[in-house]
Design a protein around this motif. Structure first.
Motif, PDB file in Angstrom:
ATOM      1  N   LEU A   1      85.606  39.916  47.697  1.00 49.48           N
ATOM      2  CA  LEU A   1      86.404  40.919  46.991  1.00 49.48           C
ATOM      3  C   LEU A   1      86.921  41.990  47.945  1.00 49.48           C
ATOM      4  O   LEU A   1      88.075  42.420  47.853  1.00 49.48           O
TER       5      LEU A   1
ATOM      6  N   CYS B   1      85.799  46.613  40.224  1.00 51.66           N
ATOM      7  CA  CYS B   1      84.607  45.766  40.102  1.00 51.66           C
ATOM      8  C   CYS B   1      83.405  46.354  40.839  1.00 51.66           C
ATOM      9  O   CYS B   1      83.549  46.964  41.903  1.00 51.66           O
TER      10      CYS B   1
ATOM     11  N   ARG C   1      90.235  44.229  47.185  1.00 57.03           N
ATOM     12  CA  ARG C   1      89.871  44.709  45.849  1.00 57.03           C
ATOM     13  C   ARG C   1      88.985  45.955  45.882  1.00 57.03           C
ATOM     14  O   ARG C   1      88.681  46.521  44.833  1.00 57.03           O
TER      15      ARG C   1
ATOM     16  N   ALA D   1      85.022  34.626  42.084  1.00 54.34           N
ATOM     17  CA  ALA D   1      86.177  35.229  42.753  1.00 54.34           C
ATOM     18  C   ALA D   1      87.476  34.676  42.176  1.00 54.34           C
ATOM     19  O   ALA D   1      88.442  35.422  41.951  1.00 54.34           O
TER      20      ALA D   1
END
Length: 474
Positions: A138, A167, A143, A307
């Motif tokens: 991530l 997240c 992200r 993912a």
């Protein structure tokens, strides 16, 4: 005793004190709170590097031992570690002063996970590695995730991160929450996606038997929201029995032909392993990893599945895996002297010992493998796994077993016997030796080791700093 109504987190919090701050998760939480601008103090009986240094560098004030005076500044919130008893001096002071208190997962929910998509990794084995892989994927994909994981990630030099992305990856532990909440930690979280890697009997100090463990995991999977995803391993019968109970979307991963996520062709080419991934019968991509062993390929596959669910492309996943540096204390090479490799691993459960040895053997097929094992957990120091341990060291050429150093914590009639394990291993034709202390292991290996040996040291503790001391002796 703390009054039940004080088990809450006030709306306004500026100062937080953590009792038993030097635990892996508690230390990470302390640093997260500090990063967010809170005034943070903590106390512990066992203050030593690297956690003490880690906390000091973050500006967390650590006090040695447990004493009611540590709360004289009257913090807005006291976080109580799960190893802390109700008789603890600071717990008593918290009650007497009427301070608000909570458990570690309650604090994580409020201060770290609030407003984020929670991605949980649960299971008896592989939680730390799988969480770490997913967090790095991530991050590499831009992200900017948060995470709190039970091991140090060399890619970050940390076991936590406070990101701005949507997240948070949480290693979801089945261990109990606190003395005032004996339920598993993972029941406090509400996952948008969850991975279930395995379910076996463990934590004999908490769980009576396998059925007791299964009950905890059943409560976990049936609590997952219908619009969330459960990714579960396909070759564990205990896991398969649980997945039939869930109401959320679920997919399995592994080697079975009917699993939506499958490992395809695999090529071991030390120091890397190349592997194909099949998604729903179609080629998904070709990847490579420096993690070794079949169990880590499955951990990686689970992380890939989540993912993908979160919108990361196969190309970004491949880039991340290519640069993933593993996890401290998971097949971590600590050094090499005189051609002898010294490797560190956290393995302690019989299944973890077996899979770790198989992994090391697969990458060092021509080397002599010397397994050094310290039974140290509440389960491994009990005879509950006595017979199982005798069957899991087969990939090793030589086995050195240390007498547990804390057997006095276990009732005499429940204690594991390292002498018996060595006798059972010898009956199986293995070269095995029992040692009373760490010093004698170091002396033996310093003289008996030859170039090409791989010494795999397995313990969930510091093992008297055996790794560095052995390298110095070599």
């Amino acid at each position: 005793m703390i009054l039940p109504e004080n088990n809450r987190i006030p709306k306004k919090v500026r100062t937080v004190h953590l009792i038993a701050v030097c635990g892996t998760a508690m230390g990470a939480l302390a640093c997260m709170l500090k990063d967010k601008g809170y005034q943070v103090t903590g106390s512990d009986n066992n203050i030593y590097p690297p956690m003490s240094r880690f906390l000091n560098e973050k500006g967390v004030s650590i006090m040695a031992g447990f004493d009611g005076s540590h709360l004289s500044h009257q913090p807005d919130l006291v976080v109580v570690g799960n190893a802390v008893s109700r008789e603890n001096a600071e717990v008593v002071a918290t009650a007497e002063m009427g301070l608000c208190y909570c458990s570690m997962p309650q604090a994580v929910n409020r201060f770290a996970a609030a407003g984020k998509r929670q991605v949980l990794v649960a299971g008896t084995h592989g939680k730390t590695t799988t969480s770490a892989i997913l967090a790095w994927i991530l991050f590499s994909a831009g992200r900017d995730p948060s995470f709190i994981i039970g091991g140090i990630l060399p890619n970050f030099m940390s076991n936590y991160r406070t990101g701005t992305g949507d997240c948070i990856v949480i290693e979801a532990d089945e261990y109990d929450t606190a003395f005032f909440d004996k339920g598993p930690k993972f029941l406090h979280y509400t996952p948008d996606a969850a991975i279930l890697t395995s379910v076996e009997f463990d934590h004999a100090d908490i769980y009576r038997d396998l059925d007791h463990v299964l009950d905890a995991f059943e409560r976990f999977v049936t609590k997952i929201k219908p619009d969330s995803l459960l990714v579960s391993v396909d070759d564990d019968p205990n896991v398969s029995g649980l997945t039939g109970l869930v109401s959320c979307e679920q997919v399995s991963y592994g080697m079975k032909a009917d699993s939506p996520w499958q490992l395809g062709e695999t090529f071991i080419q030390p120091p890397v392993t190349r592997f194909q991934v099949i998604k729903s019968g179609q080629d998904y991509g070709s990847f490579r990893t420096r993690m070794i062993g079949a169990h880590n390929l499955k951990n990686t596959l689970a992380a890939i599945a989540v993912a993908d669910y979160l919108g990361v492309t196969p190309e970004k996943i491949a880039e991340a895996l290519d640069s993933f540096s593993g996890v401290r204390r998971r097949q971590e090479i600590r050094g090499e002297k005189r051609g002898v490799i010294v490797m560190d691993d956290f393995a302690h459960h019989p299944t973890a010992v077996k899979e770790t040895l198989r992994a090391v053997r697969s990458h060092f097929s021509k080397n002599r493998i010397v397994a050094v094992f310290e039974p140290r957990t509440h389960s491994s120091m009990r005879r509950v796994f006595q017979q199982d341990y005798a069957t899991v060291f087969d990939p090793a050429d030589r086995i050195c077993v240390r007498k547990p150093s804390m057997l006095q914590k276990v009732p005499e009639d429940e204690r594991f016997s390292s002498e018996r394990l060595v006798a059972d291993l010898k009956q199986r034709g293995k070269d095995a030796t029992h040692f009373e202390d760490t010093e004698s292991i170091i002396d033996d290996l310093a003289h008996a080791s030859v170039g090409g040996d791989v010494i795999l040291i397995m313990s969930n503790g510091g093992f008297d700093n055996i790794h560095e001391r052995l390298l110095e002796s070599l």
